[in-house]
Scaffold this active site. Structure first.
Site, mmCIF file in Angstrom:
data_model
loop_
_atom_site.group_PDB
_atom_site.id
_atom_site.type_symbol
_atom_site.label_atom_id
_atom_site.label_comp_id
_atom_site.label_asym_id
_atom_site.label_seq_id
_atom_site.Cartn_x
_atom_site.Cartn_y
_atom_site.Cartn_z
ATOM 1 N N ARG A 63 -29.104 27.043 89.142
ATOM 2 C CA ARG A 63 -30.147 27.483 90.074
ATOM 3 C C ARG A 63 -31.136 28.374 89.334
ATOM 4 N NH1 ARG A 63 -26.931 30.339 93.451
ATOM 5 N NH2 ARG A 63 -26.185 28.423 94.429
ATOM 6 N N GLN A 67 -33.471 23.749 91.161
ATOM 7 C CA GLN A 67 -32.280 23.698 90.305
ATOM 8 C C GLN A 67 -32.368 22.547 89.320
ATOM 9 O OE1 GLN A 67 -29.204 21.397 93.209
ATOM 10 N NE2 GLN A 67 -30.025 23.320 94.040
ATOM 11 N N HIS A 117 -29.488 19.989 86.728
ATOM 12 C CA HIS A 117 -28.121 19.655 86.356
ATOM 13 C C HIS A 117 -28.065 19.273 84.875
ATOM 14 C CE1 HIS A 117 -27.368 19.676 90.586
ATOM 15 N NE2 HIS A 117 -28.087 18.595 90.807
ATOM 16 N N HIS A 145 -35.510 20.047 90.308
ATOM 17 C CA HIS A 145 -35.626 19.383 91.597
ATOM 18 C C HIS A 145 -35.208 20.293 92.739
ATOM 19 C CE1 HIS A 145 -31.425 18.716 90.358
ATOM 20 N NE2 HIS A 145 -31.141 18.742 91.658
ATOM 21 N N GLU A 201 -28.171 12.017 89.712
ATOM 22 C CA GLU A 201 -27.985 11.737 91.129
ATOM 23 C C GLU A 201 -29.131 10.914 91.686
ATOM 24 O OE1 GLU A 201 -27.564 15.724 92.509
ATOM 25 O OE2 GLU A 201 -29.704 16.015 92.841
#
Length: 320
Positions: free
Chosen positions: A195, A98, A100, A175, A117
């Site tokens: 995804r 996936q 972000h 990642h 993150e």
């Protein structure tokens, strides 16, 4: 009166989750499996609940709204929303591959902020690995083709891991956490995920899980990710040692290894989040003592002042 808040985490039973968060991290639930425990959460998809003191039973977000910027501190008050979300993840199976989006894209398309993150590997099985970016530069057309013909993993950068490893996953980085890994994740307060590959798995209703290929290709970095930076050496004190794991524009995280008593101070700059990832400890403050077992989460308001943690084990301390 402000005081350190013990938090109850909302739990998520995604299909890749296992039982560790129930059996080892003391998460009480009727769910068969737990994939994520949202240890510090003020998000529309999950809210931390205060467990102690006069605010017991209140959502943390409501408490913060009632108390004002003083509770979160000057750094967090710069944001128009509570800036971070902290989780424990038990990946019994591989997570989907996936990506972000960054803030600009996510605000325009999803109505919330993007997601950078940080992963801290709490525990893992021998031979466990994760995907961290690409292993070579690719074109957008090649990446789309590899998603369609299911050869994407051939250009993913797979990294073996051990407990204590740390990765900053910036927005746009492809990642995935591999099976057999327990991770503490500190991230922007966003739940937007695109995804692109899911190993052909089916959801609870027997249908393939949704992919978000077009959006992912809008935001993904097509260059290989840089190698993770080496962590600084530990700073040793009489009854604990510590090191900074990461510092970026959204959060700073320190790891503490405790074998005695540790003096801490919450000032006006930021609240402090404590997540116990091993051992048994006790928090000592002006209002008394709180036992902190493995998996405990504490929110210490900004400008609270001095407090102490004593015992044996390991915890992560996050500030904004």
């Amino acid at each position: 009166m402000l005081y350190p808040l013990l938090l109850k985490a909302p739990l998520k039973d995604y299909i890749w989750g296992g039982k560790k968060l129930k059996t080892e991290y003391n998460k009480k639930t009727e769910l068969e499996n737990v994939a994520e425990s949202w240890e510090l959460a003020c998000h529309r998809d999950g809210h931390s609940i205060i467990l102690n003191g006069e605010a017991s039973g209140m959502e943390l977000e409501r408490y913060i709204a009632a108390k004002g910027d003083r509770v979160v501190g000057a750094h967090a008050a710069r944001f128009s929303y509570f800036p971070i979300l902290i989780k424990l993840l038990d990946s019994a199976q591989d997570l989907s591959v996936q990506v972000h989006p960054d803030n600009d894209y996510a605000l325009r398309v999803e109505g919330e902020y993007g997601k950078t993150e940080f992963w801290y590997v709490v525990d893992c099985e021998p031979g466990a690995s994760l995907i961290y970016g690409l292993n070579r530069e690719v074109t957008r057309d090649e990446l789309r083709q590899r998603i369609e013909d299911k050869t994407l993993l051939e250009v993913c950068n797979r990294v073996p891991v051990k407990p204590g490893d740390a990765f900053l996953i910036e927005a746009g980085t492809l990642h995935s956490i591999g099976g057999g890994i327990t991770v503490a994740e500190i991230q922007q307060n966003s739940n937007t995920t695109y995804r692109v590959y899911d190993y052909g798995r089916l959801d609870k209703n027997g249908r393939p899980r949704e992919l978000h290929v077009d959006k992912a290709l809008d935001v993904v970095s097509l260059k290989p990710s840089p190698k993770p930076s080496a962590l600084p050496p530990n700073l040793f004190f009489a009854e604990y040692d510590m090191k900074q794991l990461v510092s970026c524009e959204y959060f700073t995280v320190h790891e503490f290894n405790l074998h005695g008593r540790c003096h801490l101070l919450s000032d006006r700059s930021s609240f402090q989040s404590i997540i116990v990832i091993d051992g048994l400890m006790e928090l000592e403050c002006r209002t008394g003592y709180e036992t902190l077992e493995k998996g405990a989460s504490v929110f210490v308001p900004a400008d609270y002042g001095e407090y102490w943690i004593r015992g044996n084990g390991k915890f992560l301390l996050t500030t904004v």
